[in-house]
Structures are given as structure tokens and as C-alpha cells.
Design a protein around this motif. Sequence first.
Motif, PDB file in Angstrom:
ATOM      1  N   ASN A   1       0.838  -1.195   0.000  1.00  0.00           N
ATOM      2  CA  ASN A   1       0.000   0.000   0.000  1.00  0.00           C
ATOM      3  C   ASN A   1       0.877   1.250   0.000  1.00  0.00           C
ATOM      4  N   GLY A   2       1.612   1.406  -1.084  1.00  0.00           N
ATOM      5  CA  GLY A   2       2.417   2.617  -1.234  1.00  0.00           C
ATOM      6  C   GLY A   2       3.880   2.460  -0.895  1.00  0.00           C
ATOM      7  N   GLU A   3       4.346   1.243  -0.603  1.00  0.00           N
ATOM      8  CA  GLU A   3       5.770   1.054  -0.358  1.00  0.00           C
ATOM      9  C   GLU A   3       6.565   1.374  -1.631  1.00  0.00           C
ATOM     10  N   GLU A   4       7.795   1.852  -1.427  1.00  0.00           N
ATOM     11  CA  GLU A   4       8.633   2.240  -2.560  1.00  0.00           C
ATOM     12  C   GLU A   4       9.315   1.006  -3.159  1.00  0.00           C
ATOM     13  N   ILE A   5       9.011   0.748  -4.429  1.00  0.00           N
ATOM     14  CA  ILE A   5       9.572  -0.396  -5.146  1.00  0.00           C
ATOM     15  C   ILE A   5      10.386   0.136  -6.335  1.00  0.00           C
ATOM     16  N   PRO A   6      11.567  -0.434  -6.573  1.00  0.00           N
ATOM     17  CA  PRO A   6      12.370   0.043  -7.709  1.00  0.00           C
ATOM     18  C   PRO A   6      11.791  -0.366  -9.063  1.00  0.00           C
ATOM     19  N   TYR A   7      11.994   0.496 -10.021  1.00  0.00           N
ATOM     20  CA  TYR A   7      11.803   0.151 -11.425  1.00  0.00           C
ATOM     21  C   TYR A   7      12.969   0.748 -12.192  1.00  0.00           C
ATOM     22  N   TYR A   8      13.181   0.248 -13.392  1.00  0.00           N
ATOM     23  CA  TYR A   8      14.389   0.615 -14.134  1.00  0.00           C
ATOM     24  C   TYR A   8      14.056   0.971 -15.574  1.00  0.00           C
ATOM     25  N   ILE A   9      14.828   1.882 -16.095  1.00  0.00           N
ATOM     26  CA  ILE A   9      14.781   2.220 -17.510  1.00  0.00           C
ATOM     27  C   ILE A   9      16.151   1.896 -18.096  1.00  0.00           C
ATOM     28  N   TRP A  10      16.161   0.955 -19.021  1.00  0.00           N
ATOM     29  CA  TRP A  10      17.383   0.619 -19.739  1.00  0.00           C
ATOM     30  C   TRP A  10      17.320   1.259 -21.121  1.00  0.00           C
ATOM     31  N   VAL A  11      18.435   1.835 -21.535  1.00  0.00           N
ATOM     32  CA  VAL A  11      18.544   2.413 -22.873  1.00  0.00           C
ATOM     33  C   VAL A  11      19.706   1.715 -23.564  1.00  0.00           C
ATOM     34  N   ILE A  12      19.424   1.072 -24.698  1.00  0.00           N
ATOM     35  CA  ILE A  12      20.433   0.280 -25.401  1.00  0.00           C
ATOM     36  C   ILE A  12      20.514   0.746 -26.849  1.00  0.00           C
ATOM     37  N   GLY A  13      21.730   1.027 -27.310  1.00  0.00           N
ATOM     38  CA  GLY A  13      21.927   1.464 -28.687  1.00  0.00           C
ATOM     39  C   GLY A  13      23.346   1.954 -28.876  1.00  0.00           C
ATOM     40  N   PRO A  14      23.682   2.499 -30.030  1.00  0.00           N
ATOM     41  CA  PRO A  14      24.989   3.117 -30.231  1.00  0.00           C
ATOM     42  C   PRO A  14      25.210   4.234 -29.208  1.00  0.00           C
ATOM     43  N   GLN A  15      26.429   4.373 -28.751  1.00  0.00           N
ATOM     44  CA  GLN A  15      26.724   5.289 -27.646  1.00  0.00           C
ATOM     45  C   GLN A  15      26.183   6.694 -27.885  1.00  0.00           C
ATOM     46  N   GLU A  16      26.445   7.254 -29.056  1.00  0.00           N
ATOM     47  CA  GLU A  16      26.017   8.633 -29.317  1.00  0.00           C
ATOM     48  C   GLU A  16      24.500   8.758 -29.305  1.00  0.00           C
ATOM     49  N   GLN A  17      23.802   7.725 -29.800  1.00  0.00           N
ATOM     50  CA  GLN A  17      22.349   7.775 -29.819  1.00  0.00           C
ATOM     51  C   GLN A  17      21.756   7.568 -28.428  1.00  0.00           C
ATOM     52  N   VAL A  18      22.381   6.722 -27.634  1.00  0.00           N
ATOM     53  CA  VAL A  18      21.924   6.543 -26.252  1.00  0.00           C
ATOM     54  C   VAL A  18      22.019   7.868 -25.503  1.00  0.00           C
ATOM     55  N   GLN A  19      23.077   8.627 -25.764  1.00  0.00           N
ATOM     56  CA  GLN A  19      23.222   9.904 -25.072  1.00  0.00           C
ATOM     57  C   GLN A  19      22.181  10.922 -25.512  1.00  0.00           C
ATOM     58  N   VAL A  20      21.751  10.868 -26.756  1.00  0.00           N
ATOM     59  CA  VAL A  20      20.650  11.738 -27.183  1.00  0.00           C
ATOM     60  C   VAL A  20      19.402  11.413 -26.368  1.00  0.00           C
ATOM     61  N   VAL A  21      19.146  10.113 -26.180  1.00  0.00           N
ATOM     62  CA  VAL A  21      17.957   9.704 -25.425  1.00  0.00           C
ATOM     63  C   VAL A  21      18.072  10.125 -23.969  1.00  0.00           C
ATOM     64  N   THR A  22      19.205   9.855 -23.326  1.00  0.00           N
ATOM     65  CA  THR A  22      19.328  10.171 -21.902  1.00  0.00           C
ATOM     66  C   THR A  22      19.383  11.670 -21.651  1.00  0.00           C
ATOM     67  N   ASN A  23      20.061  12.405 -22.516  1.00  0.00           N
ATOM     68  CA  ASN A  23      20.262  13.843 -22.270  1.00  0.00           C
ATOM     69  C   ASN A  23      19.119  14.717 -22.785  1.00  0.00           C
ATOM     70  N   LYS A  24      18.448  14.285 -23.852  1.00  0.00           N
ATOM     71  CA  LYS A  24      17.488  15.176 -24.492  1.00  0.00           C
ATOM     72  C   LYS A  24      16.062  14.642 -24.513  1.00  0.00           C
ATOM     73  N   VAL A  25      15.914  13.326 -24.425  1.00  0.00           N
ATOM     74  CA  VAL A  25      14.560  12.758 -24.408  1.00  0.00           C
ATOM     75  C   VAL A  25      14.113  12.516 -22.968  1.00  0.00           C
ATOM     76  N   LEU A  26      14.931  11.796 -22.196  1.00  0.00           N
ATOM     77  CA  LEU A  26      14.577  11.540 -20.797  1.00  0.00           C
ATOM     78  C   LEU A  26      14.827  12.759 -19.917  1.00  0.00           C
ATOM     79  N   ARG A  27      15.930  13.434 -20.133  1.00  0.00           N
ATOM     80  CA  ARG A  27      16.288  14.691 -19.468  1.00  0.00           C
ATOM     81  C   ARG A  27      16.432  14.575 -17.957  1.00  0.00           C
ATOM     82  N   ASN A  28      15.358  14.747 -17.209  1.00  0.00           N
ATOM     83  CA  ASN A  28      15.466  14.783 -15.742  1.00  0.00           C
ATOM     84  C   ASN A  28      15.737  13.379 -15.205  1.00  0.00           C
ATOM     85  N   LEU A  29      17.007  13.019 -15.207  1.00  0.00           N
ATOM     86  CA  LEU A  29      17.392  11.659 -14.862  1.00  0.00           C
ATOM     87  C   LEU A  29      17.447  11.472 -13.347  1.00  0.00           C
TER      88      LEU A  29
END
Length: 432
Positions: A215-243
Motif C-alpha cells: 500500500n504505497g511502499e517504494e519499489i524500484p523500477y528501471y529504464i534501460w537504454v540500449i543502442g549506439p553510444q552517441e544515440q543513447v546519449q541523445v535519449v538520456t540527455n534530451k529525451v529523458l532529461r530529468n534523470l
Amino acid sequence: MLNGCFKKKTGDEETEPAAATTPAPEKKAEAPATTTASPAAPAKVDVNVYLEISNGMKGFMPTAAAGKEATTFQNNLLKLISEVQDGRYVAEKGFYLAKEDARSHPVLDSVSYNTMKNYIVSGIKDDVRGTPLPAMLQAIVQKSIDQEAVSIIISDFIHGPSDQGQFISLDADIRSSLREAEHQGLAVAILGNTSPFYGTYHPAVKKPEVRRTLNGEEIPYYIWVIGPQEQVQVVTNKVLRNLPKQQAYFGFEYEAIPYSALLKEKQFKPEGVVYCSSRNADPCTGINLQPEKNEPVEFTIGLDLSGLPLSMQSIDYLKKNLKVSSTGSRPSIVSVTAADESIKATPGLARYSHFVRVRVPELTANSGTISVQLPQVTPTWINAWSTDNDNNPAAAQKKTYQLTKIIDGVQALYRDQSDFVFKATIQFNKAD
């Protein structure tokens, strides 16, 4: 910390930059490193979003009701898929619901943006078994390779094999499931977050309880991003942003970053006898120096780290993990700073994002190298979030069963990778 095919240093082994030791004499000095920037990140990337919709994920997405707040998971996932759908950094996009069929095979259902949004907002209504992690990852990676898209995977990453003996081989199975990522030279970013969880929780460890009601306990979840390094950084830095603070990067390596010894700038005035080997060199990657008994040499190296993952650019991270090594001298790091507004407005310095002050009290040879290095490290949060018994998450929140073994499998993909994210090497000669 980890038990995989190879081991990297953990992120908290040192809290202060340490003095370097001189390598064994038989080891050759490294060749001068180029200071050209790494390949530029693409303006847009193709993205596939995969959301696991097993029974174990239902508690993150409770059915919406008037006066009932959305969970952290729901808020964050709605922002994520909205940015993928409408943001300017994504070209082609695909949305997939990950689950298992009646034969225990992974299924990746292609759905519309609105369908995925409805699952996040209104919850998972069907009785859906979760696909064992290795099988799910293998199917996802292969689909994204075939479509030349970056994978964004959202899951609690709780392994649920029908054969409990498969827990023993979890690290090896994860490594095998990602072998195509290794063959294609792909990088992996892992982001950890937690969210209130409501409803039936399915632990990996089934004793004493097969399931729990939370009933509201904090449980982990994960976001994995897999791809060429430069493209992964576009996703993490510009799509996901607030990491989230919990970030880990695997397969990230920079053959070259822009850097220079800064010996003429008044903001970084050197101390002692030190000057550039070539009067007009820009950047300056070769120096002459002569520390005296009571007058050590100090100088600053400017680095452009703007292409690194954002967490690796933080001053706290760099102070903890940057190292300096040398052939022919005994240097230490004095300070690590980031460019402030005045530096950013100064021609010649604006090209550098960070500055490392190095002290050289003595030379042990007439020539050699001084190298500032960022080692590949395993973030300490991974060990802190891992548990061998997740049966009662109310008693030990923010834990994932055998998370360290999962990460072992990912790390094993990069066993032949350099020990360093980057090196910035200055050649030196003893001044006359």
C-alpha cells in the motif's frame, strides 16, 4: 563488488584524488593522445519503447480515480512516452507491450502511443505472466537491431523463471541474452528509480509468502537504454532529461576528448618552471617543466567533457573518480572545477567544460607523460539496491532481487573494454 567475468573498481573506493605511482620501467610510455572531439551526436534518433505489462507491474499503474494521485511511475512514464511521441529529438518511434505467451515465449505487441498511454493511466487489466528477463532482453535487442532503433525498456527487472535453478545462472544468462548488443558495439545506460506500489507484489523469493499486498511502499523500477553510444546519449540527455540520481553506463568509451595544458591564461596561472614545448601550440599537449626542491610545479589542464553522460560531468563524481598517472614524475590532483559563467565568456577557455589542477613536486626521468584519467567504475547504488531476499519489501524497501548479478551479466559484455572512460595525456620534457 561484483562477481561477473571481470571486475571494475567501485565508485567509492576513494573519496579524494590520489597521488599517482610511477608504473614499472618496462611498460612503454603511451603515445600522444589526439585532442579532437568524439563523433557528434545525431540530431534525431529512432526509438522503440518497451513497457513490461506483467502482473508484477500492475502495482505501479493503479487504476485512476478522482482524488487519487498518480504514482511516480505513472507521472514519469507519461512524460517519457510523450517526449518520444512529440519531442523534436525522435524521428521514427515504436511502442511495444512486453509480455509472455502461453508457451512461455516473449511477446512484443506493437501498439499505438494512445494504447500505451492508456495502460499507464488506467492500469493492466489482463492476467499477464512476466517473461523471464533474459528472454525478454534478447527479443527486444534483436528487434531494435533489426529496426536500427534505440531501445528504451521499462521494467521492475525482477527475474521470474519457471525453473528456480535459473537464478544460479542469472548473470551468464543476461550476458548471453545481450550478445547481439556486444557484437553490434552497442552501449547500455541503466537508470534506477522508485515509485509507490499498490496491490499485489510478486517477489522472486517465494517463502514465506508467495505474494504480498502493498500500500504505497517504494519499489524500484528501471529504464534501460540500449543502442549506439552517441544515440543513447541523445535519449538520456534530451529525451529523458530529468534523470534519477541512480545511473550506470556500460560500453561508454571516448577515444579522444578535447584538452590542453593552460599555461598562459591568467585565470589558471601556473606555478614554478613550466611552459609549452611549442610556443604557438594550441592546444598545448607537450610541456617543459622543472620542479625544484621547495618549488613544485602546478598547472591546469582544460578538458571538454560535454560529450560525457551528465552524471559523469558532475564535480562530485569527478572529484571522487578522476585519477592522474605518470611515467617519469610523481603528480597529484590539486583540484577539479567546472567552467563558471566568466570562463564560458572567455575566448580560448570557453571550449573547455572542466579544469584539473595538477601538482608535480619532482621528476624521476628527463621525459615522460602525465595523464588525467577517468576509470570505468561500478556505481555504489547498485550494491545498495540489491538483495538476496525480496520476500518482504515493506521491511526493506528500494531493493531488487539479485540486481548485482544482473549487472554482472551486463558488465561481462565489455570485458575487453579499456579500463578508462577517457585519458588526457600531456607529454613532458625536463626544462633546461
